[in-house]
Each structure stands twice: as C-alpha cells, then as structure tokens.
Design a protein around this motif. Structure first.
Motif, short mmCIF file in Angstrom:
data_model
loop_
_atom_site.label_atom_id
_atom_site.label_comp_id
_atom_site.label_asym_id
_atom_site.label_seq_id
_atom_site.Cartn_x
_atom_site.Cartn_y
_atom_site.Cartn_z
N HIS A 1 4.98 11.97 -7.36
CA HIS A 1 5.98 11.39 -6.47
C HIS A 1 6.36 9.96 -6.84
CE1 HIS A 1 4.59 14.88 -4.15
NE2 HIS A 1 5.82 14.89 -3.70
N LEU A 2 5.97 9.52 -8.04
CA LEU A 2 6.49 8.27 -8.57
C LEU A 2 7.95 8.48 -8.98
CD1 LEU A 2 3.58 7.10 -10.91
CD2 LEU A 2 4.11 6.23 -8.62
N ASP A 3 8.73 7.41 -8.93
CA ASP A 3 10.10 7.56 -9.44
C ASP A 3 10.03 7.68 -10.96
OD1 ASP A 3 10.32 4.92 -10.77
OD2 ASP A 3 10.36 4.11 -8.75
N ASP A 4 11.10 8.17 -11.56
CA ASP A 4 11.09 8.50 -12.98
C ASP A 4 10.72 7.32 -13.87
OD1 ASP A 4 11.79 11.08 -12.35
OD2 ASP A 4 13.94 10.80 -12.73
N ALA A 5 11.26 6.15 -13.55
CA ALA A 5 10.99 4.97 -14.38
C ALA A 5 9.52 4.58 -14.31
CB ALA A 5 11.87 3.80 -13.94
#
Length: 253
Positions: free
Chosen positions: A148-152
């Motif tokens: 659930h981390l953002d892509d970056a």
C-alpha cells in the motif's frame, strides 16, 4: 537541570508550550518576560522554530503563532493513542476465533515494527515481541504494508534491496515481490507461507484511518500443521478484525 539536558531544546519546548497555553499569538517581548529569557535568546528561538514551520510569524504584528507542523505532530500523537484503542477489541476477538498469535505492526522503510501482540494459547512461540523489527519482505504484515505504498515510494524501497533468505520459501527477488504486492493490493490481504520461519504461516490485512491511508496492518500467525487447512477462515477473520479497527479510526468505505 540534568547535565544531559540541552538548555536550548528545553527553552524551545517551554516557548511552544507558552504559546499553546496563552496564545494564539505572542510577541518576542511578551515571551521574553513570561519565560524569563533575554530578548535575543527568544528571537533566536522563534526564528529557528519558524524556519522549521513549528511557528508562523504574522508580518503585520511581528507576533508568532503555532505552525502547521505543530498540528501535524499533535495529530500523530493522538492517532497513536487512537490506534492502540482501536486495535485492542478486534485483536482480542481475532485471537479468540483463531487461536493464533495476533500482531499489529507499522512499516519503517524495509522493516516492520510490531506495536501490539497477543500470544497464542497454544504451544507456538514466535518470539516477536512488541517493538521488535522484522524484514518486511518475509512477513505477511510487511508485505501488506509494502503493497500500500505509493508507486514512487515502493520503487525507492525496492531499489537496491538485498533481501535476506530466511527459509527456502522466502521471496528474495524484487520483481517477484513486486508482482506479489500487486496481488496483495488487489485481494486486500497478504500471506506468509513459511517465508520467515518453517512451519509457521500468517495472514495480514491493512488498517486504514479516516483519510483512507494504511497506517498499520493486523496479522494472525500459527503453526502450519494446525492452521494450514483453515487459511480461508484466517483470511476472512483477519480482514474482519482489521475492518473493525479501521472503522474505529474513522475509515468509511
């Protein structure tokens, strides 16, 4: 004052508390009088705190008020207290219905920090104490949080990561892990099938706050021999427990 105490830090804390208690805005002269500090000292303190966005200066009056960074810190502290209260009932329920060891953890870069734990009433001893860190790639809690981390942020986390092989089933290839994390995000849960310790399985689900951000994950773990055939029950149960905790934190679908 202790020999280890930094007077500048103490004075900065006193100044922030003074504005919080007697503000909303105060000037250098008033702060100097209330804190019994020289005006030059107070000026250095407010200038530094303003640079860190802990204070904001009104250009018209030259008075200072608490900045947004202070509110962010306060909200973080309150959310930490709320998280503990939100976790306790569903974690107790999850242990009752599964008989497994129940954990809640948060992500710190490539590691999981376990913040809550309920021991299994059975013989399994996982030795994962509150405050202990575990590599995120080999735990269901860690994979749930990584997913659930953002892509970056995920790209930065995976870049150059030399993943420890804890068992023959541990994922150590970043590309393979990335693919599994996509599945975790789609399915809403993560599984650890003897990837951190042989004979031990676990399943984890995300906990969200009112802003819909994933702030923690809850997991239930046990011996594969006892719980392996009940994985679908563990999965449904941990998702239900995590949903209750999320609801307590203000999350709404």
């Amino acid at each position: 004052m202790s020999a280890r105490t930094l007077s500048s830090v103490r004075n900065a804390a006193r100044l922030l508390k003074e504005i919080s208690a007697h503000g909303p805005e105060m000037g250098v002269t008033e702060l100097s009088r209330r804190l019994d500090l020289g005006k030059s000292t107070v000026h250095r303190l407010v200038t530094t705190l303003a640079e860190e966005q802990l204070l904001v200066k009104d250009p018209g009056t030259a008075r200072y008020r608490l900045g947004l960074a202070m509110y962010d810190l306060g909200n973080t502290a309150v959310n930490g207290l709320n998280l503990h209260a939100a976790l306790t009932p569903p974690m107790n329920w999850l242990q009752d219905v599964t008989g497994g060891t129940v954990h809640a953890g948060v992500l710190d870069h490539r590691e999981v920090i376990y913040i809550e734990r309920l021991d299994s009433p059975h013989m399994l001893r996982l030795f994962i104490k509150v405050g202990r860190r575990q590599p995120a790639h080999s735990t269901s809690t860690g994979k749930c949080l990584l997913a659930h981390l953002d892509d970056a942020m995920l790209d930065r986390t995976l870049d150059g990561w030399k993943m420890e092989r804890k068992t023959p089933r541990t994922i150590t290839d970043p590309a393979v892990l990335r693919h599994q994390l996509e599945e975790v995000r789609r399915l809403g849960y993560a599984r650890n099938l003897e990837e951190s310790e042989l004979g031990v399985i676990s399943v984890s689900a995300p906990i969200r706050d009112r802003a819909r951000a994933v702030v923690a994950a809850m997991s239930v773990a046990g011996e594969e021999q006892r719980l392996g055939s009940e994985m679908h029950i563990l999965t449904r149960s941990v998702q239900e427990a995590a949903a209750v905790a999320s609801h307590q934190l203000g999350y709404r679908r």
